[in-house]
Motif scaffolding. Structure first.
Motif, PDB file in Angstrom:
ATOM      1  N   ASN A 100       0.111  17.535   6.638  1.00 19.95           N
ATOM      2  CA  ASN A 100       0.364  16.475   5.663  1.00 19.95           C
ATOM      3  C   ASN A 100       0.375  15.120   6.374  1.00 19.95           C
ATOM      4  N   TYR A 101      -0.408  14.158   5.859  1.00 18.89           N
ATOM      5  CA  TYR A 101      -0.477  12.819   6.434  1.00 18.89           C
ATOM      6  C   TYR A 101       0.067  11.840   5.394  1.00 18.89           C
ATOM      7  N   ASN A 102       1.268  11.310   5.687  1.00 18.27           N
ATOM      8  CA  ASN A 102       1.915  10.344   4.807  1.00 18.27           C
ATOM      9  C   ASN A 102       1.678   8.950   5.380  1.00 18.27           C
ATOM     10  N   ASP A 103       0.880   8.160   4.722  1.00 22.00           N
ATOM     11  CA  ASP A 103       0.517   6.827   5.204  1.00 22.00           C
ATOM     12  C   ASP A 103       0.591   5.838   4.056  1.00 22.00           C
ATOM     13  N   MET A 104       0.396   4.594   4.436  1.00 23.49           N
ATOM     14  CA  MET A 104       0.360   3.513   3.462  1.00 23.49           C
ATOM     15  C   MET A 104      -0.936   2.736   3.665  1.00 23.49           C
ATOM     16  N   VAL A 105      -1.536   2.297   2.577  1.00 24.34           N
ATOM     17  CA  VAL A 105      -2.790   1.567   2.644  1.00 24.34           C
ATOM     18  C   VAL A 105      -2.656   0.284   1.835  1.00 24.34           C
ATOM     19  N   THR A 106      -3.237  -0.793   2.355  1.00 26.93           N
ATOM     20  CA  THR A 106      -3.289  -2.085   1.671  1.00 26.93           C
ATOM     21  C   THR A 106      -4.706  -2.621   1.797  1.00 26.93           C
ATOM     22  N   SER A 107      -4.901  -3.805   1.256  1.00 22.13           N
ATOM     23  CA  SER A 107      -6.202  -4.451   1.400  1.00 22.13           C
ATOM     24  C   SER A 107      -6.447  -4.945   2.818  1.00 22.13           C
ATOM     25  N   GLU A 108      -5.388  -4.940   3.661  1.00 23.18           N
ATOM     26  CA  GLU A 108      -5.517  -5.430   5.027  1.00 23.18           C
ATOM     27  C   GLU A 108      -5.977  -4.367   6.002  1.00 23.18           C
ATOM     28  N   ASN A 109      -5.902  -3.099   5.593  1.00 22.45           N
ATOM     29  CA  ASN A 109      -6.274  -2.044   6.539  1.00 22.45           C
ATOM     30  C   ASN A 109      -7.010  -0.915   5.843  1.00 22.45           C
ATOM     31  N   GLN A 110      -7.743  -0.140   6.612  1.00 17.29           N
ATOM     32  CA  GLN A 110      -8.470   1.043   6.153  1.00 17.29           C
ATOM     33  C   GLN A 110      -8.240   2.148   7.163  1.00 17.29           C
ATOM     34  N   THR A 111      -8.017   3.365   6.644  1.00 13.33           N
ATOM     35  CA  THR A 111      -7.743   4.501   7.515  1.00 13.33           C
ATOM     36  C   THR A 111      -8.871   5.515   7.381  1.00 13.33           C
ATOM     37  N   ILE A 112      -9.324   6.033   8.519  1.00  6.97           N
ATOM     38  CA  ILE A 112     -10.377   7.050   8.552  1.00  6.97           C
ATOM     39  C   ILE A 112      -9.800   8.293   9.233  1.00  6.97           C
ATOM     40  N   TYR A 113      -9.908   9.442   8.531  1.00  4.24           N
ATOM     41  CA  TYR A 113      -9.443  10.725   9.071  1.00  4.24           C
ATOM     42  C   TYR A 113     -10.687  11.534   9.433  1.00  4.24           C
ATOM     43  N   ALA A 114     -10.775  11.925  10.697  1.00  2.33           N
ATOM     44  CA  ALA A 114     -11.921  12.681  11.198  1.00  2.33           C
ATOM     45  C   ALA A 114     -11.548  14.151  11.328  1.00  2.33           C
ATOM     46  N   PHE A 115     -12.376  15.036  10.715  1.00  2.00           N
ATOM     47  CA  PHE A 115     -12.149  16.483  10.737  1.00  2.00           C
ATOM     48  C   PHE A 115     -13.402  17.157  11.265  1.00  2.00           C
ATOM     49  N   ASN A 116     -13.212  18.301  11.877  1.00  2.00           N
ATOM     50  CA  ASN A 116     -14.340  19.149  12.242  1.00  2.00           C
ATOM     51  C   ASN A 116     -13.938  20.598  12.031  1.00  2.00           C
ATOM     52  N   HIS A 117     -14.932  21.406  11.634  1.00  2.00           N
ATOM     53  CA  HIS A 117     -14.668  22.834  11.437  1.00  2.00           C
ATOM     54  C   HIS A 117     -15.961  23.589  11.671  1.00  2.00           C
ATOM     55  N   THR A 118     -15.797  24.853  12.010  1.00  2.00           N
ATOM     56  CA  THR A 118     -16.930  25.713  12.339  1.00  2.00           C
ATOM     57  C   THR A 118     -17.255  26.583  11.141  1.00  2.00           C
ATOM     58  N   ILE A 119     -18.502  26.588  10.758  1.00  2.00           N
ATOM     59  CA  ILE A 119     -18.957  27.412   9.640  1.00  2.00           C
ATOM     60  C   ILE A 119     -19.985  28.399  10.161  1.00  2.00           C
ATOM     61  N   SER A 120     -20.062  29.549   9.503  1.00  2.00           N
ATOM     62  CA  SER A 120     -21.021  30.586   9.885  1.00  2.00           C
ATOM     63  C   SER A 120     -21.857  30.965   8.683  1.00  2.00           C
ATOM     64  N   ARG A 121     -23.008  31.534   8.967  1.00  2.00           N
ATOM     65  CA  ARG A 121     -23.933  31.893   7.903  1.00  2.00           C
ATOM     66  C   ARG A 121     -23.417  33.076   7.100  1.00  2.00           C
ATOM     67  N   ASN A 122     -22.655  33.954   7.707  1.00  2.00           N
ATOM     68  CA  ASN A 122     -22.191  35.171   7.037  1.00  2.00           C
ATOM     69  C   ASN A 122     -20.865  34.985   6.320  1.00  2.00           C
ATOM     70  N   LYS A 123     -20.189  33.873   6.519  1.00  2.00           N
ATOM     71  CA  LYS A 123     -18.893  33.660   5.896  1.00  2.00           C
ATOM     72  C   LYS A 123     -18.788  32.213   5.428  1.00  2.00           C
ATOM     73  N   THR A 124     -18.422  32.074   4.178  1.00  2.00           N
ATOM     74  CA  THR A 124     -18.293  30.737   3.602  1.00  2.00           C
ATOM     75  C   THR A 124     -16.824  30.468   3.319  1.00  2.00           C
ATOM     76  N   GLU A 125     -16.320  29.375   3.855  1.00  2.00           N
ATOM     77  CA  GLU A 125     -14.945  28.953   3.614  1.00  2.00           C
ATOM     78  C   GLU A 125     -14.963  27.631   2.861  1.00  2.00           C
ATOM     79  N   GLY A 126     -14.103  27.533   1.878  1.00  2.00           N
ATOM     80  CA  GLY A 126     -13.991  26.285   1.156  1.00  2.00           C
ATOM     81  C   GLY A 126     -13.055  25.324   1.869  1.00  2.00           C
TER      82      GLY A 126
END
Length: 847
Positions: free
Chosen positions: A59-85
């Motif tokens: 859980n990421y609890n943050d605050m945003v205004t017109s003065e700032n922008q937040t970028i969250y970077a994610f990575n995950h591994t996917i395979s051809r035989n298994k699909t994860e949502g």
């Protein structure tokens, strides 16, 4: 890491490219700049961009205004035989702000953006804000065995005030549905859900079932192809694929051939309002920009995918259907063979024949002389008893099978080619015997009402057949064209709310969505054709008997006119065709296709019952079909305007009662009551003479009993319709016709037995068999697997699984049994008076 807007000034002397760790920030900056420019915002307003390496299930609890922008970077591994949502959940913790928060999810092959609060619109553009939003990311297929994918969640706003939010990205472990395994989940308008299903080897068709214990809120289930983006909001779920609204039940049959990737998405969306499912309308907002609190619209559901039937079940269903109705053909053929064998035995053993079987007047009593009013036709169509005896004796020397002379053949051919209309002349000689005297006798016999020339009456009743054949052609062709258009619209748009199927037992074939409902109507066509063949056989036998001047055919029994029987058989076949057309896409706009020929069948059966004892005064085909056209006209008006329309029900009830009184008067006075300008004067005169001047009982007791009962039944039905106002007006109108037919049929049977007549074994078996079949048929009819009087979602609450061969449902069984019952009813009318074939017509009572 933090990027300042002054980074460029501090590194203006730098000659090389920006550091590698800076590139994601620059990409985000350029992306946000593009968004701001598209919205008309100065790029210089962006002051701070914060990028964070984020993790799943945190859980990421943050605050945003017109003065700032937040970028969250994610990575995950996917395979051809298994699909994860991958699911992104956002919750705004602060109070309502003046500007929404924009969330942009950037993936390798797509972008998903949404704002919080999420504004969804309902009927009349009413706005509902949602501050808790959850969306599942689209997962495009991968070609590699294993691959690491990156995606970024950008958070920004134009509000100068700080807004607190909570962001959570999690994996959906059960994203791929398993066959025959139920999966439960919760959805809401701002938190739609969708899952993936992959066809197993050897499975070409599956049925997707979504169920819930909650009637409301209203939901939508959709089947979409594996592609991005996924349309999973109330305002766009109908853009692609197949979809249907639902309350407690929803089911869609999916075929592998429609999805080249051998897989599809099951999307479930909860609607912002319940009107589409028959729920109540909410209040209309006072201001156009007013936001309405939607309240808690979460709904617990479960989804299960099961294999549908295979090709073998289709073949078994078709063979079962054909086998049932071909068995009636075989049974009829067996009866014909037994009859021919019996005639052969009679031919080989003439000494054993009784006088009734030979029809030889030399060995039987001379027919009774005409009564005082005349019992034989008097226009040359019959002969004296001596002439009949001579003719019958000469033709019966070879047991009635001698060929006709050339002269008789020529005369018969000339008569058949002559154009004789009933209205050209009246064969009743009014000088010697006035119609009013004959028809107003206290005790009438069939001979009194069978005085017209047989050729005239035969042509009169043949008009019934030719007229209904013409009506069938002009009625059926537009119907076929219309239902093909309906089915095409359903297939192209994917809107399965257009047609009211039993979706739990709807087996598609080609372009048809419910082939089983169409196939089960085959019985009407096959049994209608069989009845026409039976009538044709009797018609030919009657013509042969008349050609050899058989006494029984000339002067005995109920006069045999087969035109109405031909019309009944044709109507039964057309009922099957139009019922099949209706079931291509059943809905309230084409329900009259299924009922029009039911009205005709009921009307023709009543006319045939009346014709049996009143052949000379039965209604003409033009009058009968005009009345049936009026009934169909009111049926259409009732379907379109009859719902809670007081004026319509008042007008219809008045017309119903007046028609009942008029018909009762015509029946009581045997057609001698004229509807003209002097009718009121005659009514007053009859009331004065029969009720005031001298209180005398009715002259025709039997007729009066029937008509009083008929008026009680019809007045009661009219009062019921006026008070209850049933939604299904077409069925209500059909119930009126059936009640009158059953009442008249019961009266006919009672009067037949009361007159000392008997019912032969064949007719008795048909009556008992038909009554039992009608009982079972009505049981299945009232199961109500769907109803077009309600919304499509409410109709699906009545859907049930198949109960016969995993192919036919309750309504299909109704089709089977009702076609057999109608065929049996026709046989009853055809054979009911066979016991009178050797009884003189001046000894057969009229009732």
């Amino acid at each position: 890491m933090v990027l300042r807007s002054s980074w460029k000034s501090r590194h203006k002397n730098s000659c090389g490219p920006a550091p590698r760790w800076i590139r994601p920030g620059l990409a985000a900056l350029l992306w946000l700049c593009a968004i701001r420019l598209a919205c008309g915002i100065e790029v210089g307003e962006i002051k701070t961009i914060v990028q964070k390496d984020a993790e799943f299930d945190a859980n990421y609890n943050d605050m945003v205004t017109s003065e700032n922008q937040t970028i969250y970077a994610f990575n995950h591994t996917i395979s051809r035989n298994k699909t994860e949502g991958v699911r992104v959940s956002v919750d705004v913790l602060s109070n309502k702000s003046e500007s929404p928060i924009l969330f942009v999810v950037r993936q390798k092959q797509g972008v998903l953006s949404f704002q919080v609060p999420l504004i969804l619109r309902g009927l009349y553009q009413r706005k509902y804000p949602y501050y808790d939003v959850g969306r599942t990311l689209c997962q495009p297929p991968t070609r590699a065995a294993s691959e690491t994918q990156y995606f970024f969640v950008d958070v920004s706003t134009l509000s100068s005030q700080g807004t607190n939010y909570q962001l959570r990205v999690s994996r959906v472990e059960s994203f791929t549905l398993q066959t025959n395994k139920k999966f439960s989940f919760t959805a809401s308008p701002s938190q739609p859900q969708y899952f993936k299903y992959v066809f197993q080897d050897g499975v070409d068709t599956v049925i997707v079932k979504v169920n819930s214990d909650m009637t409301f809120p209203c939901s939508v289930m959709s089947i979409q192809d594996i592609q991005c983006p996924i349309y999973d909001l109330d305002n766009n779920v109908a853009f692609i694929g197949m979809y249907q609204t639902m309350t407690k039940k929803g089911a869609i049959t999916v075929q592998r051939k429609d999805f080249p990737s051998n897989s599809f998405y099951v999307v479930v969306v909860v609607k912002t309002e319940d009107e589409a499912c028959g729920g109540p309308l909410r209040f209309y907002p006072l201001r156009p920009d007013q936001l309405i609190d939607a309240g808690n619209r979460s709904k617990a559901l479960d989804v299960m995918v099961s294999p549908a039937i295979n090709l073998e079940a289709y073949v078994m269903g078709m063979l079962f259907c054909l086998g049932i109705f071909f068995s009636f053909y075989l049974l009829t053929l067996l009866c014909v063979c037994l009859e021919l064998n019996k005639r052969r035995n009679v031919f080989l053993n003439p000494a054993d024949m009784s006088p009734a079987e030979t029809g030889n007047p030399a060995t039987r009593k001379t027919p009774a002389s005409p009564n005082e009013y005349g019992s034989f036709a008097d226009n040359g169509s019959t002969m004296s008893s001596e002439a009949i005896t001579d003719s019958a004796t000469s033709t019966d020397n070879n047991y009635g099978y001698m060929e006709r002379s050339l002269e008789s053949v020529a005369r018969s051919r000339q008569e058949s080619l002559s154009s004789i209309e009933e209205d050209d002349y009246d064969t009743l000689d009014d000088i010697h015997s006035d119609k009013n005297i004959v028809r107003t006798k206290k005790f009438l016999y069939v001979a009194d009402l069978a005085r017209k020339d047989k050729r005239i009456l035969s042509k009169k009743y043949q008009i019934y057949f030719w007229n209904i054949a013409t009506i069938a052609v002009f009625y059926a062709l537009p119907v076929v064209q219309l239902v093909i258009t309906y089915q095409t619209v359903v297939n192209v748009t994917g809107n399965q709310d257009i047609c009211y199927y039993n979706f739990l037992c709807a087996h598609p074939l080609g372009a048809l969505s419910a082939f089983n409902n169409i196939l089960s109507n085959l019985g009407y066509v096959m049994l209608g054709l069989l009845f026409l063949l039976i009538v044709l056989k009797r018609d030919l036998a009657q013509n042969r008997a008349l050609e050899r001047h058989d006494v029984n055919a000339l002067e005995c029994g109920i006069p045999k006119h087969f035109g109405l029987f031909y019309a009944m058989g044709t109507a039964l076949m057309m009922e099957g065709l139009l019922s099949a057309c209706y079931h291509v896409c059943p809905n309230y706009t084409n329900f009259q296709f299924d009922t029009s020929f039911m009205y005709m069948i009921a009307g023709l059966c009543m006319l045939k019952l009346y014709q049996k004892r009143h052949p000379d005064i039965n209604a003409s085909a033009y009058t009968a079909y005009a009345c049936l056209a009026a009934v169909i006209f009111f049926s259409v008006l009732g379907v379109v305007f009859g719902r809670d329309n007081t004026a319509f029900w008042i007008v219809f009830s008045v017309i119903h009662i007046l028609a009942t009184l008029l018909l009762s008067t015509q029946l009581y006075y045997m057609g001698r009551w004229r509807l003209n300008a002097g009718i009121m004067r005659r009514i007053v005169y009859v009331i004065y003479t029969d009720c005031i001047r001298q209180c005398s009982g009715p002259m025709y007791i039997d007729r009066m009993v029937l008509l009083v009962m008929g008026n009680i039944v019809n007045w009661s039905l009219a009062a019921y319709g006026l008070i209850q106002r049933p939604n299904d007006f077409a069925s209500y109108l059909l119930a009126i016709a059936i009640c009158n037919l059953l009442l008249y049929f019961a009266f006919y049977i009672i009067m037949k037995l009361r007159s000392g007549e008997r019912i032969k074994c064949l007719a008795l078996v048909c009556i008992l068999f038909t009554a039992v079949v009608w009982g079972f048929a009505l049981y299945f009819f009232f199961q109500g697997l769907s109803t077009w009087q309600k919304t499509p979602a409410e109709s699906r609450e009545h859907n049930r699984d198949c109960i016969l061969l995993s192919f036919f449902d309750d309504h299909d069984i109704w089709h089977f049994l009702s076609s057999i019952a109608m065929f049996g009813s026709f046989l009853v009318l055809l054979t009911m008076d066979d016991d009178l074939d050797t009884v003189q017509r001046d000894k057969i009572y009229v009732f």
